[in-house]
Design a protein around this motif. Sequence first.
Motif: not given
Lengths: 644, 644
Positions: B182-183, B179, B187, B353, A163, A159-160, A207
């Motif tokens: 941010d996304s 978060i 997300y 994070t 980002e 997920n990060n 996803a």
Amino acid sequence: MGGLLATIHGPADVQALDAARLPELCAEIRRVLVAFGHAHGGHIGSNLGMVEATVALHRVFDSPRDRIVFDVSHQCYTHKMLTGRAQAYLDPALHDAVTGFTNPRESVHDQFVLGHTGTSISLACGLAKMRDMRGGDERVVAVIGDGALSSAIAFEGLNNAAEQGGNMIIVVNDNEMSIAEDSGGMYATLARLRESDGAAGDNLFRAFGLDYRYVADGNDVAALVAAFEEVRDCDHPVVVHIHTHKGLGLPAVSPMTAAATGGEARLDGDAAVVAEDMDIREGRCEANHWQDPDSAAGRPLGARKHYGQLAMAALERRFADEPGLVVVSPATPGSNGITRAFRARAGAHYVDTGIAEEHAVAFASALAKAGGRPVLATSATFFQRTFDQLQQELSLNANPATLLDFGGGLSGADDTHSGAFDIVMFANIPGLTCLAPTGERMFLDMLAWATGPANERPVVIRVPGDPILAAERSGLLPAIGVGDDDGRSDDDPMPWSRYRTVHAGADVAILALGNTYPLGLQVVDALRRGMTAIADGDAAGASADAAVDATLVTPLCFSTLDEATLERLADSHRLVVTLEDGQLDGGWGQKVAAWYQNHRPDVRVRTVGGDTEFTDRVPLTDLNERYGLTVEQVVALVRDSLRG
Amino acid sequence: MGGLLATIHGPADVQALDAARLPELCAEIRRVLVAFGHAHGGHIGSNLGMVEATVALHRVFDSPRDRIVFDVSHQCYTHKMLTGRAQAYLDPALHDAVTGFTNPRESVHDQFVLGHTGTSISLACGLAKMRDMRGGDERVVAVIGDGALSSAIAFEGLNNAAEQGGNMIIVVNDNEMSIAEDSGGMYATLARLRESDGAAGDNLFRAFGLDYRYVADGNDVAALVAAFEEVRDCDHPVVVHIHTHKGLGLPAVSPMTAAATGGEARLDGDAAVVAEDMDIREGRCEANHWQDPDSAAGRPLGARKHYGQLAMAALERRFADEPGLVVVSPATPGSNGITRAFRARAGAHYVDTGIAEEHAVAFASALAKAGGRPVLATSATFFQRTFDQLQQELSLNANPATLLDFGGGLSGADDTHSGAFDIVMFANIPGLTCLAPTGERMFLDMLAWATGPANERPVVIRVPGDPILAAERSGLLPAIGVGDDDGRSDDDPMPWSRYRTVHAGADVAILALGNTYPLGLQVVDALRRGMTAIADGDAAGASADAAVDATLVTPLCFSTLDEATLERLADSHRLVVTLEDGQLDGGWGQKVAAWYQNHRPDVRVRTVGGDTEFTDRVPLTDLNERYGLTVEQVVALVRDSLRG
């Protein structure tokens, strides 16, 4: 053995090789891995699956400038061979010169010491972030899979990563081995991706916002080189999903698969026989197990499997009458005596969560909340991953789940799998009952009590280790069962809170926790026989000293102190020595020492146990010597303290 | 206030209500929540978003037979109102009668005490598994979202839910607040699902093998009732993704959104003003923050924000010259003085994070490995979630990341957010330097050192708490900086390993760690003035006792002992008293006690600190009294020990 591999001294040599010779290099590495497995043992299956991918990584990326992070890092053997350490695999005399995991102390090509699962993507994010802060252009690669993808932190990493952005290549080694004997959840999704050559919808990685590539034959080195070259300079994170065959080169792999790799599976007869035997002994599907060398074949079971099998047998007898009795294993069941045959018979009474300790503890707590009696089994070192759930979901909620803590205590393990920290972690959690049985009968009594109607709290049982099993096998260990307690009544809600006085002496009391109980017995015996300490510089080692009739006490519970016994000891003893086979700092002996300081300062306490340090494959006999946990050292400590 | 709500005594009353009146009930609940927020404070924003969903859940499901698990459980206020506890929200005198989280001791409708994120799906799996083992037919519901979905264990839960099968409804409360500022990652996927009314491909939940439904207006109670009725008796796990508006009913929500709910957003003027003020004070986007009551407005900053802002200011001055200086926050930055303005200025030097502590620690370790100087800030209680990464990825790898441990120590917090366990957790990890500054200057000196070139190891700094800030503000605290050390040289690789002797006396030494330093000062002062202990049953409390010139020592490091100072104290002191504002078991004082037992048994040690227990919203003054951490009690202990 070895012709091509011996010429590889670093990634530059892999890059300089004619592309047509890469399959030859892979075939040779595979042969070396199998021979290494025979002689030394190791995570051979997972390494065999990763041979081509690792060669391709070092062909395409420029380590150590480009940084490659291997998840768990148990599948790094080929990486080590290609980064200057081939001799350690080729020469049996050097097999111990390399660890089983990446290690920056060994090579600049190794980014981290790792042994637990799922952290590679987060680590790669950190390396990539620093590159971007500096304005650098090195590439960052995370290699994950072989069960590690089901681990919680891996998803935080995925997920990060999206980002964060920037160059990052996440190689997902999909060897279909992620959960023992079953599939579902995201594994069904991975299967659909394999079946569709990566085209199926509801792509897990997309996803998470990540770019995605699929390599159908993850053991085709040319295809892997092409795929890695394509993404090497990508300006955003990309997942390269490669379908590999764990154990490729061993007979358990189908002939079709072997043929597909161009014949690398041609093993000598011995290897085939032993490989089948290894498969039978350990189970092909277990993601993170350690396969023993041939020399281990036929040896009696170690303590983990011995006591684990006893525990499972005792539970199994109750399954028919107790629907809520459920064994939960966050992967690697075989290591803890939870055999394939048991799992098959247990049916719904057994749940493998994959390598997901956090889920497993919360899940067990809820089973108990709903009236069940879950028994969660894993290694001491892996319980660390779920410390917060142990404290919050389990102990704060006071639900009666039972944890079986395997492999706790000092050992010759590598520094990523130490069992030396478990007493400190468990015993300081409020409301968690911590038990340390010192023999088979007591272990099974405790398990029956913890999972029975009388107990209403979470309990951890530290499964006895090899010192206790050895003493039991030699017949030297006085059995201490629930009936031997002088102070216990049947109404006692926690029958193990009172210490057991094995021998009542005077002046000196030895309090020997768990695995140190056999040591305590030997110390008391030596003191009684008047054996002199063989201290440094004491030339009169053989001469007799005054006999001391020391008391021997074994505390069965290390989460609370038995203050009544401590108080009683103070009346007739001036010295208490605590023994524990784990870290002293934060542990059990320091609680005893502080209790006497606060309540009975007339008693002197000496604490014996492990230092606050990571140790890497130091033999247990050496550790015991280092920490003063030998008979001679404890006897010397007693005599010195009595004089002082 | 209240007409309809006062008639709701349990879920049956919600079910009996005419469907047309549900919006009226929701509107009333929303008004009650806002008033409660004014008077009491709480997680008002997230609760406002969940009003309709919670009413719909109790309309469709039959709690407590059907089991509803609220993740983090900070959004359970409407649930509490509907399950017999409405009076606690309606009557200001009863506001403290309910906790801010679900709690089985309060109601059978509450399944667990929870305060950390992401565990609801795993817990629901356990409840559902037990149902299936028993052959029951109750439904199981997990309610997750508001940031919790980014938490590692939530993914382990999703993966295992599909694997397990059977009835389970996972309500994902998607309020776009996951978060801060941010996304990306998943997300972006959630956003695509929202934009496509749930139809977009690469569906994260389907990728985990789960069935899926989307409810576009998660604040439309009729739509929610319909959706829940549709899935109520599903024979497999299903995700119901609902799009809600956090803070709906507060002016920060757009008029359009408010209009869509049928006018529930009509607030009285006061509410609007205060809501805006709350928004400014805390930040609307912070998933897990606690909003203060109106009465807190205008108060000076507490220690967390005060010292946090100082730290950020000190770091910010270095950003231009140090690309590797990066502040990492696993969500809730505002609570730790990492203001929105700072974050905006910090740019790439700041990384949020999401609620992902495990990722954050591995990420920080890798940043440090690559030459960066990361500073990771979060609450003591949330560091528990990443214990394994603290040990393995960070400390075993010895990478110089700095951790700022906020909110460590005893406090009146609820039992899911206690800071009492941090010393035990951090100080027993090998290789992790643990510092406890006792003032602003020392705190900033330590931060500069830890993030500077002289330090090559991981460091945790326990940010000073309110006792220290109060003493600093009152001017009572002698400043102790790096220059005050008698034993330190500039070459010392760890300048904080030596204890600071604040006052040299004799006979008795008070060793006051961290937040107990002001207490230590007061104790030494009282002893010097000959103040008599006011002990239980001591009627002569007012009479003077002999003056004692006690030594006061503050240890700045609690990961190792300063053996030289301990040894030197032994030569002129017969009593050492350790003070710490955390759990004694496994903590610092027990190390001191054990050291004296082993090395200088002529010195008596008394350890003062917290018991091994969970405490729930017990005021700090009461806790201090309970644990003997008042001036009177410590003075009495000293006098008693000197006599004994």
